[in-house]
Write a protein that holds these residues in place. Structure first.
Motif, PDB file in Angstrom:
ATOM      1  N   ALA A  62       0.829  -1.206   0.000  1.00 49.56           N
ATOM      2  CA  ALA A  62       0.000   0.000   0.000  1.00 49.56           C
ATOM      3  C   ALA A  62       0.861   1.253   0.000  1.00 49.56           C
ATOM      4  CB  ALA A  62      -0.941  -0.010   1.197  1.00 49.56           C
ATOM      5  N   ARG A  63       1.931   1.259   0.779  1.00 48.25           N
ATOM      6  CA  ARG A  63       2.779   2.444   0.840  1.00 48.25           C
ATOM      7  C   ARG A  63       3.648   2.587  -0.413  1.00 48.25           C
ATOM      8  NH1 ARG A  63       5.433   1.994   6.665  1.00 48.25           N
ATOM      9  NH2 ARG A  63       5.159  -0.226   6.217  1.00 48.25           N
ATOM     10  N   LEU A  64       4.048   1.472  -1.027  1.00 47.86           N
ATOM     11  CA  LEU A  64       4.731   1.568  -2.325  1.00 47.86           C
ATOM     12  C   LEU A  64       3.824   2.239  -3.351  1.00 47.86           C
ATOM     13  CD1 LEU A  64       6.396  -1.960  -2.501  1.00 47.86           C
ATOM     14  CD2 LEU A  64       7.636   0.214  -2.453  1.00 47.86           C
ATOM     15  N   ARG A  65       2.548   1.843  -3.357  1.00 50.64           N
ATOM     16  CA  ARG A  65       1.592   2.456  -4.286  1.00 50.64           C
ATOM     17  C   ARG A  65       1.423   3.947  -3.977  1.00 50.64           C
ATOM     18  NH1 ARG A  65       0.995  -0.957  -8.600  1.00 50.64           N
ATOM     19  NH2 ARG A  65       0.152  -2.995  -8.027  1.00 50.64           N
ATOM     20  N   ALA A  66       1.286   4.279  -2.704  1.00 51.28           N
ATOM     21  CA  ALA A  66       1.110   5.677  -2.336  1.00 51.28           C
ATOM     22  C   ALA A  66       2.329   6.510  -2.698  1.00 51.28           C
ATOM     23  CB  ALA A  66       0.832   5.785  -0.829  1.00 51.28           C
ATOM     24  N   GLY A  67       3.501   5.887  -2.687  1.00 52.19           N
ATOM     25  CA  GLY A  67       4.730   6.596  -3.015  1.00 52.19           C
ATOM     26  C   GLY A  67       5.010   6.714  -4.495  1.00 52.19           C
ATOM     27  N   GLY A  68       4.157   6.130  -5.319  1.00 50.55           N
ATOM     28  CA  GLY A  68       4.379   6.201  -6.758  1.00 50.55           C
ATOM     29  C   GLY A  68       5.532   5.346  -7.235  1.00 50.55           C
ATOM     30  N   VAL A  69       5.794   4.250  -6.544  1.00 48.30           N
ATOM     31  CA  VAL A  69       6.905   3.374  -6.921  1.00 48.30           C
ATOM     32  C   VAL A  69       6.454   2.421  -8.023  1.00 48.30           C
ATOM     33  CG1 VAL A  69       8.534   1.617  -6.113  1.00 48.30           C
ATOM     34  CG2 VAL A  69       7.922   3.542  -4.630  1.00 48.30           C
ATOM     35  N   GLY A  70       7.196   2.412  -9.111  1.00 48.47           N
ATOM     36  CA  GLY A  70       6.908   1.504 -10.215  1.00 48.47           C
ATOM     37  C   GLY A  70       7.988   0.475 -10.434  1.00 48.47           C
ATOM     38  N   GLY A  71       9.127   0.654  -9.792  1.00 46.65           N
ATOM     39  CA  GLY A  71      10.228  -0.297  -9.907  1.00 46.65           C
ATOM     40  C   GLY A  71      11.108  -0.211  -8.683  1.00 46.65           C
ATOM     41  N   GLN A  72      11.607  -1.370  -8.235  1.00 50.73           N
ATOM     42  CA  GLN A  72      12.427  -1.406  -7.033  1.00 50.73           C
ATOM     43  C   GLN A  72      13.574  -2.385  -7.221  1.00 50.73           C
ATOM     44  OE1 GLN A  72      12.088   0.400  -3.806  1.00 50.73           O
ATOM     45  NE2 GLN A  72      14.193  -0.285  -4.135  1.00 50.73           N
ATOM     46  N   PHE A  73      14.796  -1.904  -7.012  1.00 48.79           N
ATOM     47  CA  PHE A  73      15.926  -2.816  -6.843  1.00 48.79           C
ATOM     48  C   PHE A  73      15.888  -3.301  -5.398  1.00 48.79           C
ATOM     49  CE2 PHE A  73      17.507  -0.531 -10.518  1.00 48.79           C
ATOM     50  CZ  PHE A  73      18.254  -1.472 -11.215  1.00 48.79           C
ATOM     51  N   TRP A  74      15.569  -4.580  -5.208  1.00 45.17           N
ATOM     52  CA  TRP A  74      15.589  -5.160  -3.866  1.00 45.17           C
ATOM     53  C   TRP A  74      17.031  -5.562  -3.558  1.00 45.17           C
ATOM     54  CZ3 TRP A  74      11.275  -4.075  -1.568  1.00 45.17           C
ATOM     55  CH2 TRP A  74      10.059  -4.073  -2.273  1.00 45.17           C
ATOM     56  N   SER A  75      17.556  -5.079  -2.458  1.00 50.20           N
ATOM     57  CA  SER A  75      18.898  -5.449  -2.034  1.00 50.20           C
ATOM     58  C   SER A  75      18.884  -6.836  -1.419  1.00 50.20           C
ATOM     59  CB  SER A  75      19.413  -4.435  -1.010  1.00 50.20           C
ATOM     60  OG  SER A  75      20.596  -4.896  -0.408  1.00 50.20           O
ATOM     61  N   VAL A  76      19.817  -7.676  -1.854  1.00 48.06           N
ATOM     62  CA  VAL A  76      19.948  -9.006  -1.253  1.00 48.06           C
ATOM     63  C   VAL A  76      21.245  -9.018  -0.427  1.00 48.06           C
ATOM     64  CG1 VAL A  76      18.476 -10.248  -2.858  1.00 48.06           C
ATOM     65  CG2 VAL A  76      20.864  -9.904  -3.465  1.00 48.06           C
ATOM     66  N   TYR A  77      21.236  -8.155   0.576  1.00 47.70           N
ATOM     67  CA  TYR A  77      22.390  -7.935   1.447  1.00 47.70           C
ATOM     68  C   TYR A  77      22.591  -9.086   2.417  1.00 47.70           C
ATOM     69  CZ  TYR A  77      24.526  -6.355   5.819  1.00 47.70           C
ATOM     70  OH  TYR A  77      25.273  -6.271   6.962  1.00 47.70           O
ATOM     71  N   VAL A  78      23.861  -9.432   2.631  1.00 48.43           N
ATOM     72  CA  VAL A  78      24.263 -10.273   3.764  1.00 48.43           C
ATOM     73  C   VAL A  78      25.518  -9.634   4.359  1.00 48.43           C
ATOM     74  CG1 VAL A  78      23.319 -12.329   2.653  1.00 48.43           C
ATOM     75  CG2 VAL A  78      25.778 -11.879   2.488  1.00 48.43           C
ATOM     76  N   PRO A  79      25.777  -9.806   5.660  1.00 43.64           N
ATOM     77  CA  PRO A  79      26.900  -9.108   6.298  1.00 43.64           C
ATOM     78  C   PRO A  79      28.232  -9.413   5.621  1.00 43.64           C
ATOM     79  CG  PRO A  79      25.447 -10.039   7.954  1.00 43.64           C
ATOM     80  CD  PRO A  79      24.992 -10.581   6.641  1.00 43.64           C
ATOM     81  N   SER A  80      29.079  -8.385   5.527  1.00 43.32           N
ATOM     82  CA  SER A  80      30.340  -8.555   4.809  1.00 43.32           C
ATOM     83  C   SER A  80      31.415  -9.217   5.650  1.00 43.32           C
ATOM     84  CB  SER A  80      30.834  -7.199   4.303  1.00 43.32           C
ATOM     85  OG  SER A  80      30.907  -6.246   5.342  1.00 43.32           O
ATOM     86  N   ASP A  81      31.122  -9.503   6.918  1.00 42.11           N
ATOM     87  CA  ASP A  81      32.089 -10.243   7.724  1.00 42.11           C
ATOM     88  C   ASP A  81      31.765 -11.735   7.789  1.00 42.11           C
ATOM     89  OD1 ASP A  81      29.838  -9.938   9.279  1.00 42.11           O
ATOM     90  OD2 ASP A  81      30.885  -9.173  11.050  1.00 42.11           O
ATOM     91  N   LEU A  82      30.754 -12.185   7.023  1.00 42.89           N
ATOM     92  CA  LEU A  82      30.510 -13.618   6.919  1.00 42.89           C
ATOM     93  C   LEU A  82      31.621 -14.275   6.106  1.00 42.89           C
ATOM     94  CD1 LEU A  82      26.685 -13.866   6.036  1.00 42.89           C
ATOM     95  CD2 LEU A  82      27.755 -14.347   8.242  1.00 42.89           C
ATOM     96  N   PRO A  83      31.993 -15.518   6.419  1.00 44.53           N
ATOM     97  CA  PRO A  83      32.899 -16.235   5.518  1.00 44.53           C
ATOM     98  C   PRO A  83      32.282 -16.307   4.123  1.00 44.53           C
ATOM     99  CG  PRO A  83      32.625 -17.406   7.601  1.00 44.53           C
ATOM    100  CD  PRO A  83      31.607 -16.314   7.600  1.00 44.53           C
ATOM    101  N   GLU A  84      33.094 -16.155   3.085  1.00 39.68           N
ATOM    102  CA  GLU A  84      32.534 -16.009   1.747  1.00 39.68           C
ATOM    103  C   GLU A  84      31.629 -17.170   1.314  1.00 39.68           C
ATOM    104  OE1 GLU A  84      35.647 -14.893  -0.973  1.00 39.68           O
ATOM    105  OE2 GLU A  84      35.354 -12.773  -0.487  1.00 39.68           O
ATOM    106  N   PRO A  85      31.986 -18.442   1.560  1.00 39.58           N
ATOM    107  CA  PRO A  85      31.048 -19.513   1.161  1.00 39.58           C
ATOM    108  C   PRO A  85      29.692 -19.385   1.861  1.00 39.58           C
ATOM    109  CG  PRO A  85      33.224 -20.426   1.558  1.00 39.58           C
ATOM    110  CD  PRO A  85      33.254 -19.010   2.047  1.00 39.58           C
ATOM    111  N   GLU A  86      29.715 -18.990   3.141  1.00 41.93           N
ATOM    112  CA  GLU A  86      28.462 -18.778   3.864  1.00 41.93           C
ATOM    113  C   GLU A  86      27.690 -17.594   3.280  1.00 41.93           C
ATOM    114  OE1 GLU A  86      27.003 -17.666   8.415  1.00 41.93           O
ATOM    115  OE2 GLU A  86      28.991 -18.555   8.095  1.00 41.93           O
ATOM    116  N   ALA A  87      28.428 -16.568   2.857  1.00 42.98           N
ATOM    117  CA  ALA A  87      27.782 -15.402   2.250  1.00 42.98           C
ATOM    118  C   ALA A  87      27.058 -15.777   0.965  1.00 42.98           C
ATOM    119  CB  ALA A  87      28.817 -14.310   1.980  1.00 42.98           C
ATOM    120  N   VAL A  88      27.638 -16.669   0.173  1.00 44.43           N
ATOM    121  CA  VAL A  88      26.980 -17.102  -1.067  1.00 44.43           C
ATOM    122  C   VAL A  88      25.653 -17.777  -0.740  1.00 44.43           C
ATOM    123  CG1 VAL A  88      27.145 -18.587  -3.096  1.00 44.43           C
ATOM    124  CG2 VAL A  88      29.150 -17.303  -2.342  1.00 44.43           C
ATOM    125  N   THR A  89      25.664 -18.673   0.244  1.00 42.61           N
ATOM    126  CA  THR A  89      24.428 -19.364   0.631  1.00 42.61           C
ATOM    127  C   THR A  89      23.382 -18.375   1.127  1.00 42.61           C
ATOM    128  OG1 THR A  89      25.649 -21.357   1.252  1.00 42.61           O
ATOM    129  CG2 THR A  89      23.444 -21.106   2.171  1.00 42.61           C
TER     130      THR A  89
END
Length: 410
Positions: free
Chosen positions: A54-81
């Motif tokens: 509802a708030r995306l609609r109210a804000g006039g959002v038509g496209g969103q890059f969703w961030s798929v963030y994971v902490p940068s101090d994770l071991p890299e193989p764990e970060a991939v998962t």
């Protein structure tokens, strides 16, 4: 009283012609932390998040890059998962609300989603640690629809320096230059938010297609390491890229940034534990983790320890404003040009936002501020989405081997 009806009409017309395509929203992380990755109940009335439909609609959002963030101090193989789990959360979100969302891989997909009344959902990886220094992993994520990779988060990768870490690579190593080249070869945008200034320049030295800052503001307005210096903004103009201005208070308000630095200094003086953001585990097969509020430890915590409260009472946190965000947007426009500025709010990625921009419904208020400053409808449309769509198209044309579904060579 000044008549602002004309500027409000320009905002409405701009959003009708080109809805907001925002560069960075951390809802997938928030869903993991507060909802055990459940995507139900997001139609409306989710005050624990900055984002619902509802708030995306109210804000006039038509496209969103969703961030798929994971902490940068994770071991890299764990970060991939963990990044794969985040990507899966985006796909499940879109599948749960097919009338509201559509996965988008290309600029044409974004326009088609908007034309059908849905919100185009793109994916951005926030940190090169999620690649585990593997071009195969990069290509696999590209096939899943990842359209940008932020080269670092708050820690260096083995091949690129972060703005928040001690420099090691001198910007980019030869391996880092190879990563950037491969990203551009397959049509994935290099994102320079979070990287050191030396890394910004090193990438611009080798980039053969536009790059982006998915959620950064102007360093000349607020001297914060996450913001973009003017000499880089000039080079970004020449590169054809776009700086998508973030709304994070410490990025846009010098007063908030100074308060945050003083708060951290007092926190350390008191000997309190280092600030941390929780990274709860994902549900195991057959398990459902109950929803719970996110507990942030640090000077900005909503429930600070007793030792810290006297300082907070004597030093109340200032608020950032819409006008300050608009100042950053104006500065990027003045330095890089109106074709090189966009919006990257960083919703659900920080604890609070400027007054009037507290959640994703706030974009029209920001656009109204800019319209009152003289921005035309055409200029507002460039800011809301036309600039980033141009960059996506340029990336697609440059790619010699686009890997996302349905892509064709330009």
């Amino acid at each position: 009283m000044r008549d602002t009806s004309g500027s409000r009409a320009d905002v409405a017309a701009a959003l009708a012609a080109m809805p907001v395509v925002d560069g960075h929203n951390d809802l997938p992380m928030a869903l993991r932390a507060a909802a055990g990755y459940r995507v139900d109940g997001l139609a409306a009335d989710r005050p624990e998040f900055h984002t619902d439909i509802a708030r995306l609609r109210a804000g006039g959002v038509g496209g969103q890059f969703w961030s798929v963030y994971v902490p940068s101090d994770l071991p890299e193989p764990e970060a991939v998962t963990a990044t794969m789990e985040q990507v899966d959360a985006v796909y499940r979100l879109v599948a749960a609300y097919p009338r509201d969302f559509a996965i988008a891989y290309t600029a044409a997909d974004v326009e088609a989603a908007i034309g059908s009344g849905r919100i185009a959902s793109l994916i951005g990886i926030e940190g090169g640690h999620s690649l585990a220094s593997s071009l195969g992993v990069l290509r696999a994520f590209a096939r899943l629809g990842v359209r940008y990779v932020t080269l670092t988060h708050n820690h260096n990768t083995p091949w690129a320096d972060s703005a928040a870490d001690e420099p090691r690579a001198g910007g980019l190593t030869d391996e880092g230059r190879a990563v950037v080249a491969e990203m551009q070869r397959i049509g994935v945008l290099p994102d320079l938010a979070h990287v050191a200034t030396t890394t910004m320049h090193a990438v611009l030295d080798v980039a053969r297609a536009p790059v982006i800052f998915s959620h950064s503001s102007a360093r000349a307005r607020t001297d914060h390491r996450r913001n973009v210096p003017d000499d880089v903004l000039v080079r970004l103009r020449d590169n054809g890229g776009v700086c998508m201005v973030a709304f994070v208070p410490v990025f846009v308000s010098t007063e908030v940034a100074q308060w945050a630095a003083a708060a951290e200094e007092e926190w350390e003086r008191l000997g309190l534990p280092p600030a941390s953001d929780p990274w709860p585990r994902a549900p195991r097969p057959g398990e459902e983790i109950p929803a719970s509020p996110v507990r942030v430890e640090g000077p900005a915590s909503p429930e600070p320890p007793a030792d810290f409260r006297p300082w907070l009472a004597a030093n109340p946190r200032p608020e950032a404003t819409i006008a300050q965000v608009a100042d950053h947007i104006d500065h990027v426009r003045e330095t890089a040009g109106v074709d090189h500025v966009g919006l990257g709010g960083d919703y659900d990625g920080c604890d609070r936002l400027p007054v009037g921009l507290e959640d994703v419904s706030g974009y029209p208020r920001l656009l109204a501020e800019l319209a009152d400053r003289g921005w035309s409808q055409a200029d507002l449309e460039k800011l809301t989405g036309r600039n980033i769509l141009r960059v996506l198209r340029a990336s697609e044309r440059h790619a010699s081997e686009p890997l996302w579904p349905g892509a064709t060579l330009g």
